[in-house]
Design a protein around this motif. Structure first.
Motif, short mmCIF file in Angstrom:
data_model
loop_
_atom_site.label_atom_id
_atom_site.label_comp_id
_atom_site.label_asym_id
_atom_site.label_seq_id
_atom_site.Cartn_x
_atom_site.Cartn_y
_atom_site.Cartn_z
N VAL A 173 -23.13 -0.79 -34.44
CA VAL A 173 -24.30 -2.04 -34.68
C VAL A 173 -24.80 -1.82 -35.83
N VAL A 174 -25.41 -0.39 -36.08
CA VAL A 174 -26.12 -0.42 -37.42
C VAL A 174 -25.40 -0.43 -38.38
N SER A 175 -24.00 0.04 -38.76
CA SER A 175 -23.27 0.03 -39.84
C SER A 175 -22.78 -1.59 -39.97
N MET A 176 -22.58 -2.24 -38.90
CA MET A 176 -22.10 -3.71 -39.29
C MET A 176 -23.24 -4.57 -39.83
N GLY A 177 -24.75 -4.29 -39.25
CA GLY A 177 -25.90 -4.76 -39.67
C GLY A 177 -26.14 -4.50 -41.13
N LEU A 178 -25.90 -3.43 -41.54
CA LEU A 178 -26.04 -2.67 -42.78
C LEU A 178 -25.16 -3.36 -43.95
N THR A 179 -24.02 -3.56 -43.41
CA THR A 179 -22.80 -4.09 -44.29
C THR A 179 -23.15 -5.50 -44.38
N TRP A 180 -23.69 -6.52 -43.53
CA TRP A 180 -24.07 -7.82 -43.59
C TRP A 180 -25.10 -7.91 -44.37
N LEU A 181 -26.20 -7.06 -44.43
CA LEU A 181 -27.32 -6.91 -45.20
C LEU A 181 -27.12 -6.61 -46.62
N GLY A 182 -26.06 -5.88 -47.01
CA GLY A 182 -25.60 -5.51 -48.40
C GLY A 182 -24.89 -6.45 -48.91
N LEU A 183 -24.07 -7.45 -48.16
CA LEU A 183 -23.29 -8.36 -48.78
C LEU A 183 -24.13 -9.43 -48.94
N LEU A 184 -24.85 -9.78 -47.94
CA LEU A 184 -26.14 -10.88 -48.37
C LEU A 184 -27.18 -10.66 -49.50
N LEU A 185 -27.27 -9.57 -49.81
CA LEU A 185 -28.37 -9.22 -50.78
C LEU A 185 -27.87 -8.70 -52.16
N GLY A 186 -26.31 -8.77 -52.05
CA GLY A 186 -25.59 -8.58 -53.06
C GLY A 186 -26.01 -9.16 -54.48
N LYS A 187 -26.14 -10.42 -54.26
CA LYS A 187 -26.35 -11.23 -55.60
C LYS A 187 -27.75 -11.04 -56.09
N ARG A 188 -28.50 -10.54 -55.38
CA ARG A 188 -30.27 -10.48 -55.60
C ARG A 188 -30.30 -9.18 -56.22
N VAL A 189 -29.60 -8.03 -55.93
CA VAL A 189 -30.26 -6.75 -56.37
C VAL A 189 -29.03 -6.25 -57.38
N GLN A 190 -27.88 -6.96 -57.33
CA GLN A 190 -26.91 -6.33 -58.74
C GLN A 190 -26.62 -4.90 -58.52
N GLY A 191 -26.57 -4.21 -57.32
CA GLY A 191 -26.12 -2.84 -57.58
C GLY A 191 -27.29 -1.63 -57.96
#
Length: 186
Positions: free
Chosen positions: A143-161
């Motif tokens: 559950v935690v890894s799935m949630g963190l993956t979704w969060l990372g993918l969704l925030l990817g454009k904003r924080v740019q690495g």
């Protein structure tokens, strides 16, 4: 086990799952820079969650077998394994090389999910040696890894690495702390 011990184990597992999921989060941040549909983001998260269930389950099964055969020596091996994994995560965060980018579809998604969940196998091995509750562990990790993956993918454009290498350092530090806890119990 009484209620407070179960809560303590749950908190420990959530922190470890968070540390392991930071790999998927940081890679998801980078992957979020490419245009992905919500359906793709959903499948990527579910696939990584699936791998973060099966890899520690496999590791825990082997770890329990070792624990039965080696007794208390096995808990020291688990601590050393967590220390080594933590050091490896921290070291890899400082490497400047970028591997070829794998697209998160089909076989590439499986390779990606396996690569970010391999450390779950090692931690599962340590937790199996330590005697953690299997069902609770794999559920929390998934559950935690799935949630963190979704969060990372969704925030990817904003924080740019910019958070990527720092999250690996944080994850490695948490694993180091748990390795020390196994080696030097209170």
């Amino acid at each position: 086990m009484n209620f407070s011990e179960i809560v303590g184990e749950m908190i420990t597992l959530v922190i470890m799952a968070f540390a392991l999921g930071l790999d998927a989060f940081s890679v998801g941040l980078g992957m979020g820079l490419i245009r992905l549909r919500l359906k793709q983001i959903f499948y990527i998260g579910v696939t990584i969650g699936f791998f973060h269930v099966w890899m520690p389950l496999l590791g825990m099964s082997i770890g329990k077998l070792l624990s039965d055969k080696l007794g208390h020596i096995a808990s020291y091996a688990g601590g050393i394994l967590l220390l080594a994994l933590g050091v490896q995560m921290i070291y890899s965060s400082f490497k400047k090389e970028e591997a070829g980018f794998i697209k998160p579809v089909g076989f590439g998604l499986l390779v990606f999910a396996l690569s970010v969940s391999l450390d779950s196998f090692s931690v599962g091995l340590s937790l199996g040696i330590f005697g953690a509750r299997t069902l609770l562990t794999i559920a929390v990790f998934g559950v935690v890894s799935m949630g963190l993956t979704w969060l990372g993918l969704l925030l990817g454009k904003r924080v740019q690495g910019w958070l990527g290498s720092y999250s690996e350092v944080l994850g490695g530090s948490i694993l180091l702390a748990f390795g020390i806890k196994l080696l030097f119990p209170l």
